[in-house]
Design an enzyme around this catalytic site. Structure first.
Site, PDB file in Angstrom:
ATOM      1  N   LYS A  94       7.605  -7.033  16.697  1.00 31.61           N
ATOM      2  CA  LYS A  94       7.236  -6.432  15.415  1.00 31.61           C
ATOM      3  C   LYS A  94       8.113  -7.013  14.323  1.00 31.61           C
ATOM      4  O   LYS A  94       9.312  -7.176  14.505  1.00 31.61           O
ATOM      5  CB  LYS A  94       7.475  -4.912  15.510  1.00 31.61           C
ATOM      6  N   LYS A 118      16.882  -3.636  14.956  1.00 31.42           N
ATOM      7  CA  LYS A 118      16.407  -2.537  14.110  1.00 31.42           C
ATOM      8  C   LYS A 118      15.465  -1.604  14.885  1.00 31.42           C
ATOM      9  O   LYS A 118      15.594  -0.393  14.833  1.00 31.42           O
ATOM     10  CB  LYS A 118      15.647  -3.163  12.928  1.00 31.42           C
ATOM     11  N   LYS A 130       9.721 -12.178  13.314  1.00 29.98           N
ATOM     12  CA  LYS A 130       9.603 -12.350  11.866  1.00 29.98           C
ATOM     13  C   LYS A 130       8.779 -13.596  11.617  1.00 29.98           C
ATOM     14  O   LYS A 130       8.751 -14.510  12.449  1.00 29.98           O
ATOM     15  CB  LYS A 130      10.993 -12.537  11.238  1.00 29.98           C
ATOM     16  N   ASN A 245       9.660  -3.353  -3.995  1.00 28.83           N
ATOM     17  CA  ASN A 245       9.212  -2.179  -3.228  1.00 28.83           C
ATOM     18  C   ASN A 245      10.385  -1.339  -2.723  1.00 28.83           C
ATOM     19  O   ASN A 245      10.432  -0.128  -2.921  1.00 28.83           O
ATOM     20  CB  ASN A 245       8.317  -2.650  -2.066  1.00 28.83           C
ATOM     21  N   SER A 374       5.765   1.850  10.094  1.00 30.79           N
ATOM     22  CA  SER A 374       4.829   0.858  10.647  1.00 30.79           C
ATOM     23  C   SER A 374       4.411   1.290  12.061  1.00 30.79           C
ATOM     24  O   SER A 374       3.238   1.189  12.440  1.00 30.79           O
ATOM     25  CB  SER A 374       5.486  -0.524  10.750  1.00 30.79           C
TER      26      SER A 374
HETATM   27  N1  GLU Z   1       9.654  -6.321   6.742  1.00 29.52           N
HETATM   28  C1  GLU Z   1      10.150  -5.023   7.049  1.00 29.52           C
HETATM   29  C2  GLU Z   1      11.531  -5.121   7.678  1.00 29.52           C
HETATM   30  O1  GLU Z   1      12.242  -6.092   7.518  1.00 29.52           O
HETATM   31  C3  GLU Z   1       9.163  -4.193   7.858  1.00 29.52           C
HETATM   32  C4  GLU Z   1       8.797  -4.733   9.199  1.00 29.52           C
HETATM   33  C5  GLU Z   1       7.647  -3.999   9.887  1.00 29.52           C
HETATM   34  O2  GLU Z   1       7.234  -2.959   9.405  1.00 29.52           O
HETATM   35  O3  GLU Z   1       7.192  -4.519  10.903  1.00 29.52           O
HETATM   36  O4  GLU Z   1      11.993  -4.199   8.301  1.00 29.52           O
END
Ligand code: GLU
Length: 440
Positions: A94, A118, A130, A245, A374
């Site tokens: 993710k 995370k 990513k 955001n 998410s």
């Molecule tokens: N881009 C966001 C982050 O760095 C969200 C990632 C997601 O929701 O998958 O945490």
């Protein structure tokens, strides 16, 4: 068709060596090196097995694609696209997709590893990934952006998948790009697959509360940290760097809790107001003025460095990486830093901040609210049943508070800062998963 290179070992675009494409922080350290420094620190506390250390230090899969896009002037331009799957030990990978000029292998690699940690800290059943495209989205027309996004999705159509790899927005992307991704992916595979991407518009299966979720997580982790260090949120002051955001939602939500926002800024301008910035007015201004703060009149104009060094209780870096350098760490007046951005603090600033007793709620904890919601969006897509905003927010808040507690506990147990406490929290869980899975 895009050219694709899929490798298990580190890859570098256009035949350049990895170091040639590495962006360095002020200390000369690349972003993935900064991840490795933090891992080494956590390894020294936790002492995980040698085998696990080798696995977690190397991303599982790295994909680089060349994306030929027909520009409005009738000429083809070729863009570099990336997707890095760091780990799937805890579930499907993710992580967001970033559109920016500095996107490269090193940056995406670091960001993918942070997603693994995370998700483990947020206790959601995902691995980390990513993606990104090296481009300046502000210089592309709407049509060019759509063709680029669809080309990227087509090139990654066998990488992405509802139970495989699930993208989301990141810097330079939003629900608009997510809508193009879900549409392209669903058409290529001939299925309805809303759960292949999160951060979608509500009408396409997005979740209530997703847009403000990262800022909300920053607010919750800030309040939790304040409780621990005895800071009163009714009298505290704050500076927020970044008004996209994450920064704008964090500023609005922190302000709603009584925290006075004395300084805000983005890449176009920075402002200070000793009486407190009117955040609603700033939000309105940005909405009506192309998404940027330039020209706002709600405070005196200051430099970006003055914002980071402002005389406030809390600093929220919610813009880009590597802004809290050793120099900023040495001179910062804030007593609490809550990292809304990914990687805002360079590794050499960590011991300085620790020494100066400045509490830092690290990115892999503080900005986990986005991926948490998410996950809720993905669950709702799987069930085809949708939750109210209150339901989403209360589940999110409880989850963030739990994550904070675990990280705080580990930082105390290992007599270290919250960043190492966060890495230890993630690594403990990941090591077990890797061990149970065994090697194949
Ligand atoms: N881009 C966001 C982050 O760095 C969200 C990632 C997601 O929701 O998958 O945490």
């Amino acid at each position: 068709m895009a050219n694709k290179k899929e490798v298990g070992a580190p890859a570098s675009p256009k035949g350049k060596s990895a170091s040639a494409t590495t962006k360095a922080s002020h200390s000369g350290q690349g972003m993935f090196d900064a991840v490795l420094s933090r891992l080494d620190m956590a390894f020294s506390k936790l002492n995980p097995s040698y085998n696990f250390q080798q696995i977690i230090k190397n991303p599982q899969k790295q994909v680089v694609v060349s994306l030929p896009v027909m520009m409005d002037n009738g000429k083809i331009e070729v863009f570099q696209g990336y997707r890095i799957i760091h780990s799937t030990a805890l579930g499907p990978s993710k992580g967001g997709i970033r559109y920016a000029m500095d996107v490269d292998m090193d940056e995406v690699k670091a960001l993918s590893a942070w997603m693994t940690f995370k998700c483990a800290i947020a206790n959601i059943p995902y691995g980390g990934a990513k993606g990104g495209i090296q481009c300046d989205p502000k210089k592309l027309s709407l049509g060019e952006l759509e063709r680029l996004t669809r080309a990227y999705t087509a090139a990654m159509s066998d990488v992405f998948g509802v139970d495989k790899d699930i993208p989301a927005p990141d810097m330079g992307t939003s629900k608009r790009e997510m809508a193009w991704i879900v549409d392209t992916y669903s058409k290529i595979h001939g299925i309805d697959a809303p759960g292949v991407v999160t951060g979608k518009p509500l009408t396409l299966g997005g979740s209530k509360g997703r847009e403000a979720a990262t800022g909300r997580g920053v607010m919750i982790s800030c309040l939790e940290a304040m409780k621990k260090i005895g800071m009163n949120h009714k009298t505290a002051t704050c500076a927020v760097q970044g008004f996209g955001n994450v920064g704008s939602s964090a500023a609005r939500l922190l302000n709603a809790k009584g925290i006075k926002i004395l300084a805000i800024g983005d890449h176009t301008a920075n402002f200070y107001n000793a009486k407190g910035i009117d955040i609603e007015a700033a939000l309105k201004y940005v909405k009506e003025n192309g998404g940027v703060l330039k020209g706002f009149h709600g405070g005196e104009s200051i430099t970006g460095e003055q914002l980071l060094l402002a005389d406030v209780d809390v600093l929220v870096p919610a813009a880009v990486q590597n802004v809290i350098t050793a120099h900023i760490a040495e001179n910062m007046k804030a007593k609490l830093v809550v990292e809304g951005a990914n990687g805002p603090t360079v590794a050499e600033a960590d011991p300085i901040l620790f020494e100066r007793k400045i509490t830092v709620v690290p990115d892999i904890l503080a900005n986990g609210g986005g991926v948490t919601v998410s996950y809720f969006e993905w669950v709702q897509n799987k069930y085809g049943h949708y939750w109210s905003e209150d339901e989403v927010n209360s589940k999110h808040d409880a989850n963030m508070a739990n994550a904070f507690e675990k990280v705080w506990y580990n930082s105390q147990k290992f007599k270290t800062n919250l960043r190492t406490g966060a890495y230890v929290t993630a690594l403990e869980k990941l090591e077990k998963a890797v061990e149970y899975r065994g090697n194949f």
